[in-house]
Design a protein around this motif. Structure first.
Motif, PDB file in Angstrom:
ATOM      1  N   ASP A  88      63.380 -21.908 105.803  1.00 56.67           N
ATOM      2  CA  ASP A  88      63.296 -21.448 104.421  1.00 56.67           C
ATOM      3  C   ASP A  88      64.373 -20.417 104.106  1.00 56.67           C
ATOM      4  O   ASP A  88      65.050 -20.499 103.083  1.00 56.67           O
ATOM      5  CB  ASP A  88      61.906 -20.859 104.145  1.00 56.67           C
ATOM      6  CG  ASP A  88      60.832 -21.920 104.091  1.00 56.67           C
ATOM      7  OD1 ASP A  88      61.173 -23.078 103.794  1.00 56.67           O
ATOM      8  OD2 ASP A  88      59.661 -21.607 104.341  1.00 56.67           O
ATOM      9  N   PHE A  89      64.549 -19.411 104.994  1.00 55.53           N
ATOM     10  CA  PHE A  89      65.563 -18.413 104.659  1.00 55.53           C
ATOM     11  C   PHE A  89      66.973 -18.943 104.873  1.00 55.53           C
ATOM     12  O   PHE A  89      67.911 -18.510 104.199  1.00 55.53           O
ATOM     13  CB  PHE A  89      65.317 -17.063 105.358  1.00 55.53           C
ATOM     14  CG  PHE A  89      65.381 -17.033 106.856  1.00 55.53           C
ATOM     15  CD1 PHE A  89      66.544 -17.326 107.550  1.00 55.53           C
ATOM     16  CD2 PHE A  89      64.275 -16.615 107.586  1.00 55.53           C
ATOM     17  CE1 PHE A  89      66.610 -17.240 108.934  1.00 55.53           C
ATOM     18  CE2 PHE A  89      64.319 -16.520 108.978  1.00 55.53           C
ATOM     19  CZ  PHE A  89      65.498 -16.836 109.644  1.00 55.53           C
ATOM     20  N   ALA A  90      67.157 -19.901 105.773  1.00 57.61           N
ATOM     21  CA  ALA A  90      68.487 -20.500 105.928  1.00 57.61           C
ATOM     22  C   ALA A  90      68.863 -21.252 104.649  1.00 57.61           C
ATOM     23  O   ALA A  90      69.999 -21.149 104.161  1.00 57.61           O
ATOM     24  CB  ALA A  90      68.515 -21.434 107.129  1.00 57.61           C
ATOM     25  N   SER A  91      67.915 -21.992 104.094  1.00 54.17           N
ATOM     26  CA  SER A  91      68.167 -22.742 102.865  1.00 54.17           C
ATOM     27  C   SER A  91      68.422 -21.810 101.690  1.00 54.17           C
ATOM     28  O   SER A  91      69.322 -22.041 100.876  1.00 54.17           O
ATOM     29  CB  SER A  91      66.970 -23.648 102.566  1.00 54.17           C
ATOM     30  OG  SER A  91      67.174 -24.394 101.404  1.00 54.17           O
ATOM     31  N   ASP A  92      67.657 -20.736 101.612  1.00 54.63           N
ATOM     32  CA  ASP A  92      67.767 -19.801 100.495  1.00 54.63           C
ATOM     33  C   ASP A  92      69.062 -19.004 100.545  1.00 54.63           C
ATOM     34  O   ASP A  92      69.710 -18.779  99.526  1.00 54.63           O
ATOM     35  CB  ASP A  92      66.557 -18.863 100.517  1.00 54.63           C
ATOM     36  CG  ASP A  92      66.524 -17.911  99.334  1.00 54.63           C
ATOM     37  OD1 ASP A  92      67.029 -18.287  98.255  1.00 54.63           O
ATOM     38  OD2 ASP A  92      65.993 -16.800  99.478  1.00 54.63           O
ATOM     39  N   LEU A  93      69.466 -18.581 101.738  1.00 53.39           N
ATOM     40  CA  LEU A  93      70.593 -17.658 101.869  1.00 53.39           C
ATOM     41  C   LEU A  93      71.927 -18.346 102.115  1.00 53.39           C
ATOM     42  O   LEU A  93      72.981 -17.845 101.703  1.00 53.39           O
ATOM     43  CB  LEU A  93      70.314 -16.664 102.998  1.00 53.39           C
ATOM     44  CG  LEU A  93      69.116 -15.732 102.761  1.00 53.39           C
ATOM     45  CD1 LEU A  93      68.695 -15.049 104.056  1.00 53.39           C
ATOM     46  CD2 LEU A  93      69.456 -14.695 101.697  1.00 53.39           C
ATOM     47  N   LEU A  94      71.914 -19.490 102.801  1.00 53.55           N
ATOM     48  CA  LEU A  94      73.171 -20.183 103.115  1.00 53.55           C
ATOM     49  C   LEU A  94      73.390 -21.418 102.256  1.00 53.55           C
ATOM     50  O   LEU A  94      74.508 -21.904 102.138  1.00 53.55           O
ATOM     51  CB  LEU A  94      73.196 -20.581 104.594  1.00 53.55           C
ATOM     52  CG  LEU A  94      73.148 -19.440 105.612  1.00 53.55           C
ATOM     53  CD1 LEU A  94      73.096 -19.999 107.031  1.00 53.55           C
ATOM     54  CD2 LEU A  94      74.351 -18.520 105.456  1.00 53.55           C
ATOM     55  N   PRO A  96      71.205 -25.238 100.576  1.00 55.69           N
ATOM     56  CA  PRO A  96      70.297 -26.322 100.973  1.00 55.69           C
ATOM     57  C   PRO A  96      70.738 -27.042 102.253  1.00 55.69           C
ATOM     58  O   PRO A  96      69.903 -27.464 103.042  1.00 55.69           O
ATOM     59  CB  PRO A  96      70.319 -27.265  99.761  1.00 55.69           C
ATOM     60  CG  PRO A  96      70.702 -26.396  98.618  1.00 55.69           C
ATOM     61  CD  PRO A  96      71.632 -25.366  99.174  1.00 55.69           C
ATOM     62  N   TRP A  97      72.050 -27.160 102.452  1.00 53.95           N
ATOM     63  CA  TRP A  97      72.543 -27.850 103.645  1.00 53.95           C
ATOM     64  C   TRP A  97      72.054 -27.157 104.912  1.00 53.95           C
ATOM     65  O   TRP A  97      71.716 -27.812 105.904  1.00 53.95           O
ATOM     66  CB  TRP A  97      74.078 -27.898 103.658  1.00 53.95           C
ATOM     67  CG  TRP A  97      74.713 -26.553 103.883  1.00 53.95           C
ATOM     68  CD1 TRP A  97      75.087 -25.654 102.936  1.00 53.95           C
ATOM     69  CD2 TRP A  97      74.992 -25.941 105.154  1.00 53.95           C
ATOM     70  NE1 TRP A  97      75.576 -24.505 103.529  1.00 53.95           N
ATOM     71  CE2 TRP A  97      75.548 -24.668 104.878  1.00 53.95           C
ATOM     72  CE3 TRP A  97      74.842 -26.344 106.474  1.00 53.95           C
ATOM     73  CZ2 TRP A  97      75.943 -23.793 105.880  1.00 53.95           C
ATOM     74  CZ3 TRP A  97      75.229 -25.476 107.489  1.00 53.95           C
ATOM     75  CH2 TRP A  97      75.780 -24.211 107.182  1.00 53.95           C
ATOM     76  N   PHE A 101      69.983 -28.826 107.926  1.00 49.60           N
ATOM     77  CA  PHE A 101      70.519 -28.886 109.292  1.00 49.60           C
ATOM     78  C   PHE A 101      69.666 -28.070 110.262  1.00 49.60           C
ATOM     79  O   PHE A 101      69.439 -28.500 111.399  1.00 49.60           O
ATOM     80  CB  PHE A 101      71.963 -28.376 109.314  1.00 49.60           C
ATOM     81  CG  PHE A 101      72.984 -29.441 109.028  1.00 49.60           C
ATOM     82  CD1 PHE A 101      73.798 -29.938 110.027  1.00 49.60           C
ATOM     83  CD2 PHE A 101      73.121 -29.970 107.746  1.00 49.60           C
ATOM     84  CE1 PHE A 101      74.742 -30.926 109.772  1.00 49.60           C
ATOM     85  CE2 PHE A 101      74.048 -30.962 107.478  1.00 49.60           C
ATOM     86  CZ  PHE A 101      74.862 -31.447 108.494  1.00 49.60           C
ATOM     87  N   THR A 102      69.182 -26.889 109.825  1.00 50.92           N
ATOM     88  CA  THR A 102      68.357 -26.061 110.710  1.00 50.92           C
ATOM     89  C   THR A 102      67.038 -26.747 111.029  1.00 50.92           C
ATOM     90  O   THR A 102      66.620 -26.827 112.189  1.00 50.92           O
ATOM     91  CB  THR A 102      68.075 -24.687 110.058  1.00 50.92           C
ATOM     92  OG1 THR A 102      69.302 -24.049 109.740  1.00 50.92           O
ATOM     93  CG2 THR A 102      67.283 -23.789 111.009  1.00 50.92           C
ATOM     94  N   GLY A 103      66.377 -27.238 109.983  1.00 48.69           N
ATOM     95  CA  GLY A 103      65.070 -27.849 110.181  1.00 48.69           C
ATOM     96  C   GLY A 103      65.113 -29.079 111.063  1.00 48.69           C
ATOM     97  O   GLY A 103      64.348 -29.196 112.033  1.00 48.69           O
TER      98      GLY A 103
END
Length: 474
Positions: A88-94, A96-97, A101-103
């Motif tokens: 969630d925070f990867a999508s919000d801060l970096l 949607p990609w 990729f993280t998930g």
């Protein structure tokens, strides 16, 4: 207005439906269990033979770096309680990609690790049932973990609590036994006296020089995979603002006791040159101590350790699929929860993928070779996930300075420490190029990211170029 009822598992207010059933006791033991991986029990013999006594520094350095990664993750998760996990925070801060990729990479990390675990479980089962087909224990383990995880999340917490407790008792017993043997002046049948001096009186702390020291990092990294598992429990913790900081802050103590002290005890009793790479030094120490059932007891411990890791993987992969489905990055079927509030379809899919371990054992009958291949791929993928956590923190400090100032759980070292950890992971990748077996795994891993890139482009075309994010907390 959209009157469509919320998906199964959501309440009338549209909450995500995951049950906050994991208590402080569960979170603490899940964090401890995540910090004690199969690699410690299985891989420590090989790392000691490669690096000698300097392996103590290897585990301490890796553990220190990962502590800062966990502190970054902790500050981010608590900065916005609507974040259910690091995707969630990867999508919000970096963007949607990054969430995509993280998930999916974290899901694949645990599938690969789970395959390694079921391979290890099959190997351990041969100790008691040598005539049993290698794939049979794998099938039984996956079936058992699926059945238990389908019930309630609290049951998952209880399973992990007791799995972790077994590992803790075993390591504390090993450290205590080693200290007693040193204090009692134990002498092995080969005439070797137990002494702390064994750590430096045979070639010093770095008997194989710098290259031997660096070689230890390649295998030791895998021992720490799962340390971030506490981050996937955030959405199901009763009081995340209290439990997450406590779990993360205790990481240094766990690393000192469970890694550094355990390795010192082993090498004090069994000089490093006598450690057999293909055997567990845990078993050998208890055998030397004269425990008649040492091999059977430690075999049970390492089997539960692998089962604990596989159980954590089953839990985390199902939650990752659930989070991805919420954002539209995975099929909507994974968004549905069972009556017990667990993502049952994600559990079924992940467990089906774990059965690939049984297929791999049929293709590659050499269990050690299969285990080495999948654990190296797993370590590389986990470093990618850890790196995205650090990059998310750097973006958070740049874009949300107010949240950092207001945080009651700030990461020590801040952005500078993030860059230091990223440089460390880059150095590990360089070290993986030195050995042929790890070099092969490093060569095939980019194929996963190529597949993800193609899948992401296809998803964007299907969604008209949009992907969901978690709203920022203002």
């Amino acid at each position: 207005m959209n009157h469509e009822p919320p998906p199964s598992g959501q309440d009338q207010h549209g909450h995500d439906g995951l049950q906050r059933s994991l208590t402080h006791r569960h979170i603490q033991l899940i964090a401890i269990g995540g910090a004690i991986g199969t690699g410690l029990f299985m891989g420590s013999g090989k790392t000691i033979s490669l690096a000698g006594p300097s392996i103590v520094f290897v585990y301490a350095i890796i553990g220190t770096m990962l502590f800062f990664v966990m502190r970054a993750m902790g500050e981010l998760l608590l900065s916005n309680l609507r974040y259910k996990s690091f995707i969630d925070f990867a999508s919000d801060l970096l963007g949607p990609w990054a969430g995509f990729f993280t998930g999916w990479t974290y899901w694949f990390c645990w599938i690969v690790t789970g395959i390694a675990d079921v391979i290890a479980i099959s190997s351990y089962a041969q100790f008691w049932l040598p005539g049993l087909p290698q794939w049979a224990p794998a099938l039984m383990c996956v079936g058992l973990l699926l059945g238990l995880n389908l019930l309630t999340v609290k049951l998952f917490g209880e399973i992990e609590f007791w799995f972790a407790m077994i590992k803790i008792v075993a390591i504390v017993a090993l450290v205590g036994t080693g200290l007693a043997m040193v204090a009692g002046g134990f002498v092995s049948p080969a005439g070797r006296a137990a002494s702390l001096a064994n750590l430096w009186n045979d070639g010093g702390m770095f008997p194989h020089g710098a290259m031997g020291f660096f070689a230890g990092f390649q295998i030791a990294v895998f021992a720490f995979v799962g340390i971030e598992l506490v981050g996937t429990t955030a959405a199901e913790a009763e009081d995340p603002e209290r439990t997450l900081p406590r779990a993360i802050n205790s990481i240094p103590v766990r690393i000192i006791v469970f890694y550094v002290c355990a390795l010192i005890a082993i090498m004090a009793v069994t000089p490093w040159r006598d450690v057999v790479p293909g055997k567990s030094p845990f078993v050998e120490l208890f055998v030397l101590a004269g425990l008649p059932a040492a091999a059977g007891v430690v075999n049970f411990v390492v089997l539960t350790s692998a089962a604990s890791s596989a159980n954590g993987g089953v839990f985390s992969t199902s939650r990752m699929l659930y989070g991805l489905a919420l954002k539209g990055d995975a099929p909507r079927a994974f968004h549905r929860l069972s009556r017990a509030g667990v993502p049952a379809r994600g559990l079924l899919f992940s467990c089906s993928c774990l059965l690939a371990g049984a297929f791999l054992m049929w293709v590659v009958p050499d269990l050690v070779q299969a285990f080495t291949l999948v654990t190296t791929v797993s370590a590389i993928l986990f470093m990618f996930v850890w790196s995205l956590i650090l990059l998310s923190y750097i973006a958070y400090r740049r874009r949300r300075p107010g949240l950092h100032v207001a945080s009651r759980y700030r990461m020590p070292g801040g952005v500078a420490m993030c860059w230091a950890c990223l440089a460390f992971f880059a150095a590990i990748l360089v070290l993986l190029c030195l050995e042929s077996d790890t070099r092969q795994a490093l060569a095939v891993t980019p194929l996963w990211f190529v597949l993800l890139g193609l899948a992401y482009r296809a998803m964007l075309r299907r969604q008209g170029g949009a992907a969901g994010t978690v709203p920022a907390q203002t």
